[in-house]
Design a protein around this motif. Structure first.
Motif, mmCIF file in Angstrom:
data_model
loop_
_atom_site.group_PDB
_atom_site.id
_atom_site.type_symbol
_atom_site.label_atom_id
_atom_site.label_comp_id
_atom_site.label_asym_id
_atom_site.label_seq_id
_atom_site.Cartn_x
_atom_site.Cartn_y
_atom_site.Cartn_z
ATOM 1 N N LYS A 1 -3.019 -3.706 2.585
ATOM 2 C CA LYS A 1 -4.170 -3.938 1.770
ATOM 3 C C LYS A 1 -4.972 -2.558 2.140
ATOM 4 O O LYS A 1 -5.730 -2.079 1.281
ATOM 5 C CB LYS A 1 -4.887 -5.079 2.150
ATOM 6 C CG LYS A 1 -4.280 -6.468 1.680
ATOM 7 C CD LYS A 1 -5.127 -7.544 2.319
ATOM 8 C CE LYS A 1 -4.251 -8.781 2.258
ATOM 9 N NZ LYS A 1 -5.177 -9.803 2.757
ATOM 10 N N ASN A 2 -5.011 -1.962 3.280
ATOM 11 C CA ASN A 2 -5.595 -0.847 3.704
ATOM 12 C C ASN A 2 -4.939 0.494 3.466
ATOM 13 O O ASN A 2 -5.263 1.539 3.994
ATOM 14 C CB ASN A 2 -6.309 -1.010 5.182
ATOM 15 C CG ASN A 2 -7.038 -2.272 5.287
ATOM 16 O OD1 ASN A 2 -7.601 -2.731 4.300
ATOM 17 N ND2 ASN A 2 -6.873 -3.032 6.553
ATOM 18 N N ASN A 3 -3.899 0.436 2.758
ATOM 19 C CA ASN A 3 -2.852 1.593 2.525
ATOM 20 C C ASN A 3 -2.422 2.083 4.031
ATOM 21 O O ASN A 3 -2.347 3.236 4.007
ATOM 22 C CB ASN A 3 -3.746 2.703 1.824
ATOM 23 C CG ASN A 3 -4.019 2.226 0.491
ATOM 24 O OD1 ASN A 3 -3.022 1.668 -0.429
ATOM 25 N ND2 ASN A 3 -4.776 2.992 -0.382
ATOM 26 N N VAL A 4 -1.958 1.310 4.862
ATOM 27 C CA VAL A 4 -1.559 1.515 6.112
ATOM 28 C C VAL A 4 -0.051 1.396 5.977
ATOM 29 O O VAL A 4 0.298 0.032 5.262
ATOM 30 C CB VAL A 4 -2.018 1.043 7.201
ATOM 31 C CG1 VAL A 4 -1.367 1.259 8.573
ATOM 32 C CG2 VAL A 4 -3.660 1.364 7.427
ATOM 33 N N ARG A 5 1.029 2.288 6.137
ATOM 34 C CA ARG A 5 2.362 2.106 5.989
ATOM 35 C C ARG A 5 2.656 1.198 7.188
ATOM 36 O O ARG A 5 2.426 1.381 8.504
ATOM 37 C CB ARG A 5 2.804 3.354 6.157
ATOM 38 C CG ARG A 5 4.615 3.357 5.874
ATOM 39 C CD ARG A 5 5.208 4.640 5.917
ATOM 40 N NE ARG A 5 4.884 5.068 4.829
ATOM 41 C CZ ARG A 5 5.127 6.178 4.054
ATOM 42 N NH1 ARG A 5 6.402 6.833 4.565
ATOM 43 N NH2 ARG A 5 4.688 6.700 2.821
ATOM 44 N N ARG A 6 3.314 0.195 7.095
ATOM 45 C CA ARG A 6 3.946 -0.876 8.039
ATOM 46 C C ARG A 6 5.354 -1.084 7.851
ATOM 47 O O ARG A 6 5.945 -0.905 6.591
ATOM 48 C CB ARG A 6 3.343 -2.293 7.625
ATOM 49 C CG ARG A 6 1.862 -2.496 7.854
ATOM 50 C CD ARG A 6 1.296 -2.433 9.003
ATOM 51 N NE ARG A 6 -0.215 -2.543 9.207
ATOM 52 C CZ ARG A 6 -0.933 -2.547 10.032
ATOM 53 N NH1 ARG A 6 -0.300 -2.412 11.330
ATOM 54 N NH2 ARG A 6 -2.095 -2.530 10.062
#
Length: 164
Positions: free
Chosen positions: A126-131
């Motif tokens: 949701k926070n535009n962090v690549r997981r």
């Protein structure tokens, strides 16, 4: 004789996975590989059916597998503390028939056996962090195992020898 037989069997098995023309030519070498996972555990949540625009629907659920061992120096099984590690797996079912069966009949707490392959991927949260995500993609086999109370009479009727 036994060594020759083992060499022939090994050659046949390896031939199924590696195929090549010659070591001297520069032609393309076609290799087969194996990505297979077998899991037996309990379902951690009721399956969810998701469909993203432009993609096939998928049934997703979690599966817990347990590893148990005894700690301590003693080789006697009655001694030592029992330790347990639970590993959670994310299961995705894409096959149309299997996907629908999993969604309908697999429930939280069900004990199931499945075969599939492991897949590593990435997604943006949701926070535009690549997981990174590890998923087991269920293949052709997904079996719900019913656990019944042990009945010696039933096992004898099925042809098993039951002793105390």
């Amino acid at each position: 004789m036994f060594l020759l037989l083992c060499q022939k069997v090994t050659h046949v098995v390896l031939r199924q996975f590696v195929r090549h023309e010659s070591e001297t030519t520069t032609s393309l070498v076609l290799e087969r590989s194996l990505n297979r996972v077998q899991l037996l555990g309990r379902v951690g949540q009721d399956p969810v059916l998701r469909q993203v625009e432009g993609k096939n629907p998928v049934t997703i659920f979690s599966l817990a597998t347990n590893e148990m061992w005894r700690s301590g120096d003693s080789e006697v099984y009655q001694m030592g503390d029992v330790s347990q590690k639970t590993t959670w797996h994310r299961i995705s079912v894409f096959r149309p028939g299997l996907r629908d069966v999993a969604y309908q009949y697999v429930k939280k707490g069900s004990r199931i056996y499945l075969e599939g392959k492991i897949d590593y991927g990435e997604y943006m949260d949701k926070n535009n962090v690549r997981r990174q995500a590890t998923t087991i993609i269920a293949g052709k086999k997904l079996v719900k195992i019913a656990v019944f109370p042990f009945s010696p009479f039933l096992f004898q009727k099925l042809g098993y020898i039951v002793t105390n």
